[in-house]
Scaffold this active site. Sequence first.
Site, short mmCIF file in Angstrom:
data_model
loop_
_atom_site.label_atom_id
_atom_site.label_comp_id
_atom_site.label_asym_id
_atom_site.label_seq_id
_atom_site.Cartn_x
_atom_site.Cartn_y
_atom_site.Cartn_z
N HIS A 1 89.23 -37.36 -76.57
CA HIS A 1 90.07 -37.55 -77.76
C HIS A 1 90.13 -36.31 -78.66
CE1 HIS A 1 86.09 -38.36 -79.39
NE2 HIS A 1 86.59 -38.08 -80.57
N GLY B 1 90.72 -33.20 -77.41
CA GLY B 1 91.53 -32.17 -76.74
C GLY B 1 92.98 -32.21 -77.21
N LEU B 2 93.78 -31.33 -76.62
CA LEU B 2 95.21 -31.25 -76.99
C LEU B 2 95.90 -32.60 -76.78
CD1 LEU B 2 97.76 -29.48 -77.66
CD2 LEU B 2 97.91 -29.01 -75.22
N SER C 1 99.05 -32.93 -63.48
CA SER C 1 99.69 -31.71 -64.00
C SER C 1 100.76 -31.28 -62.99
CB SER C 1 98.63 -30.63 -64.10
OG SER C 1 99.23 -29.36 -64.14
N SER C 2 101.77 -30.55 -63.47
CA SER C 2 102.85 -30.16 -62.56
C SER C 2 102.39 -29.16 -61.50
CB SER C 2 104.03 -29.58 -63.34
OG SER C 2 103.62 -28.48 -64.10
N CYS C 3 101.19 -28.58 -61.65
CA CYS C 3 100.71 -27.62 -60.64
C CYS C 3 100.21 -28.31 -59.37
CB CYS C 3 99.64 -26.71 -61.21
SG CYS C 3 98.11 -27.55 -61.56
N TYR D 1 92.07 -26.62 -59.51
CA TYR D 1 92.47 -27.62 -60.52
C TYR D 1 93.42 -28.64 -59.89
CZ TYR D 1 94.56 -29.38 -64.86
OH TYR D 1 95.01 -30.19 -65.88
N LYS E 1 93.01 -32.74 -59.35
CA LYS E 1 93.99 -33.67 -59.95
C LYS E 1 94.67 -34.52 -58.88
CE LYS E 1 93.60 -33.06 -64.35
NZ LYS E 1 93.18 -34.20 -65.19
N PRO F 1 102.26 -34.68 -66.28
CA PRO F 1 102.97 -33.93 -67.32
C PRO F 1 103.25 -32.48 -66.90
CG PRO F 1 100.73 -34.47 -68.04
CD PRO F 1 100.85 -34.84 -66.58
N THR F 2 104.30 -31.93 -67.45
CA THR F 2 104.60 -30.52 -67.27
C THR F 2 103.71 -29.69 -68.20
OG1 THR F 2 106.43 -28.98 -67.15
CG2 THR F 2 106.44 -30.48 -69.02
N LEU G 1 102.11 -28.26 -71.35
CA LEU G 1 102.08 -28.89 -72.66
C LEU G 1 101.74 -27.87 -73.73
CD1 LEU G 1 99.92 -31.90 -71.48
CD2 LEU G 1 102.40 -31.93 -71.90
N HIS H 1 96.91 -21.10 -72.33
CA HIS H 1 98.20 -21.07 -71.63
C HIS H 1 99.14 -20.10 -72.35
CE1 HIS H 1 96.67 -25.02 -70.18
NE2 HIS H 1 97.20 -24.58 -69.07
N ARG I 1 109.11 -21.73 -66.74
CA ARG I 1 108.22 -22.84 -67.06
C ARG I 1 108.97 -23.85 -67.94
NH1 ARG I 1 105.81 -20.63 -63.69
NH2 ARG I 1 103.64 -19.96 -63.61
O1 GFB Z 1 100.61 -20.82 -69.06
P1 GFB Z 1 100.00 -20.02 -67.96
O2 GFB Z 1 98.69 -19.36 -68.26
O3 GFB Z 1 99.78 -20.88 -66.68
O4 GFB Z 1 101.01 -18.84 -67.57
P2 GFB Z 1 100.67 -21.45 -65.45
C1 GFB Z 1 102.39 -19.06 -67.39
C2 GFB Z 1 103.10 -17.74 -67.15
O5 GFB Z 1 103.08 -16.97 -68.36
C3 GFB Z 1 102.48 -16.85 -66.07
C4 GFB Z 1 102.69 -15.64 -68.08
O6 GFB Z 1 103.52 -16.23 -65.34
C5 GFB Z 1 101.72 -15.79 -66.89
O7 GFB Z 1 101.55 -14.56 -66.22
N1 GFB Z 1 102.10 -15.03 -69.30
C6 GFB Z 1 102.64 -14.00 -69.99
C7 GFB Z 1 100.95 -15.36 -69.90
N2 GFB Z 1 101.85 -13.64 -71.00
C8 GFB Z 1 100.78 -14.48 -70.97
C9 GFB Z 1 99.63 -14.58 -71.79
O8 GFB Z 1 99.41 -13.84 -72.74
N3 GFB Z 1 98.76 -15.59 -71.48
C10 GFB Z 1 98.97 -16.44 -70.43
N4 GFB Z 1 98.08 -17.43 -70.21
N5 GFB Z 1 100.05 -16.34 -69.63
C11 GFB Z 1 98.74 -23.16 -65.41
C12 GFB Z 1 97.73 -23.57 -64.36
O9 GFB Z 1 99.60 -22.34 -64.74
O10 GFB Z 1 99.48 -24.23 -65.90
C13 GFB Z 1 96.98 -24.76 -64.74
O11 GFB Z 1 96.91 -22.48 -64.07
C14 GFB Z 1 97.87 -25.86 -65.29
O12 GFB Z 1 96.25 -25.22 -63.66
C15 GFB Z 1 98.78 -25.34 -66.35
O13 GFB Z 1 98.61 -26.46 -64.26
C16 GFB Z 1 99.75 -26.36 -66.88
O14 GFB Z 1 101.83 -22.27 -65.93
O15 GFB Z 1 101.01 -20.36 -64.51
#
Ligand code: GFB
Length: 313
Positions: free
Chosen positions: A12, A14-15, A108-110, A137, A141, A164-165, A167, A180, A210
């Site tokens: 409860h 978390g995001l 998760s959508s992954c 991960y 899931k 969920p996609t 978030l 993220h 995304r």
């Molecule tokens: O949100 P994100 O870390 O995860 O990255 P995923 C999404 C995209 O944003 C990738 C780019 O292409 C990253 O390279 N990006 C650009 C950045 N700048 C940044 C930055 O400063 N920080 C981050 N974090 N990304 C996750 C999964 O994947 O999504 C999890 O690893 C989960 O398991 C989650 O499913 C919802 O969307 O790629």
Amino acid sequence: MDQNSKIYIAGHNGLVGSALLTSLKEKGYRNLILREEGELDLTRQEATERFIRSCKPEYVFICAARVGGIHANRTYPADFYYINAMIANNLIHSAYQNKVTKLLFLGSSCIYPREAPQPLKEDYLLSGKLESTNEPYAIAKIAGLKMCEYYKSQYGCNFISAMPTNLYGPNDNFNLNTSHVLPALIRKFHDAKINKAEKVVIWGTGKPRREFLYIEDLAEALIFLMQNYNETEFINVGTGEDITIHDLALMIKEIVGFQGNLEYDSVQPDGTPRKLLEISRLRALGWEPKISLRDGIRMTYQWFTSNRHKLRL
Ligand code: GFB
């Protein structure tokens, strides 16, 4: 589920869990069971079983999870697998043993194959190889959502799963190593504005697409599904629209009011090229998201600036 039902929200703080807690309280649900992480370790089987046996919740939302962005997923593959698999195993099995009326598990959508056709239909699960950056991960899931199906099939448990996609929203993680993309960019642009920096570095090429769902919309969807969805197959929860990381960066830059440039660091991974959810199953039930990406980013940015001094970054 009515206002007196005994409802346990795992995770409860978390995001997802915190938004769900707020929504349930606003709707008048008053019999909510909550446990801090220090009080109950959901990766421990005995402790979890003892807790469910003594509290006997009627409804369980599994929002507890080890989550993180692309960098955290690649850095801690063992943790992302183990913690998420144990939470699913322990809670789902204890819920069965203690005759929980209904349980909702969150994926998760992954979980979908990297090269699956877009938009991603629920049927595409396990039709190809996963994206390597988040395979541990995703495997945990997938095991959790399959467990819900197996317990329904063998024992008749009403255990459902929502997918969920990506978030975002208030209470998100703004630590640049583990967050993220959306909270990371809010922080990067904000800090660059304050420090009068010339540029902000974006990871990857900016080309991946995304889909983003505001956390209050997700909370509404979870309550809706707990009340209306009883199918064996899991269900996607998204907006049906996606955006490139480049366009997302431009939108956040404008909302934050940063005047400098963007620079791409292509040494960082892009991850999966696209993961847009197909949401016709959810739409057919009569549910729609309400908050646009622009409004959601504005509200998240406002939350970030008001709470930044309290965040451990
Ligand atoms: O949100 P994100 O870390 O995860 O990255 P995923 C999404 C995209 O944003 C990738 C780019 O292409 C990253 O390279 N990006 C650009 C950045 N700048 C940044 C930055 O400063 N920080 C981050 N974090 N990304 C996750 C999964 O994947 O999504 C999890 O690893 C989960 O398991 C989650 O499913 C919802 O969307 O790629």
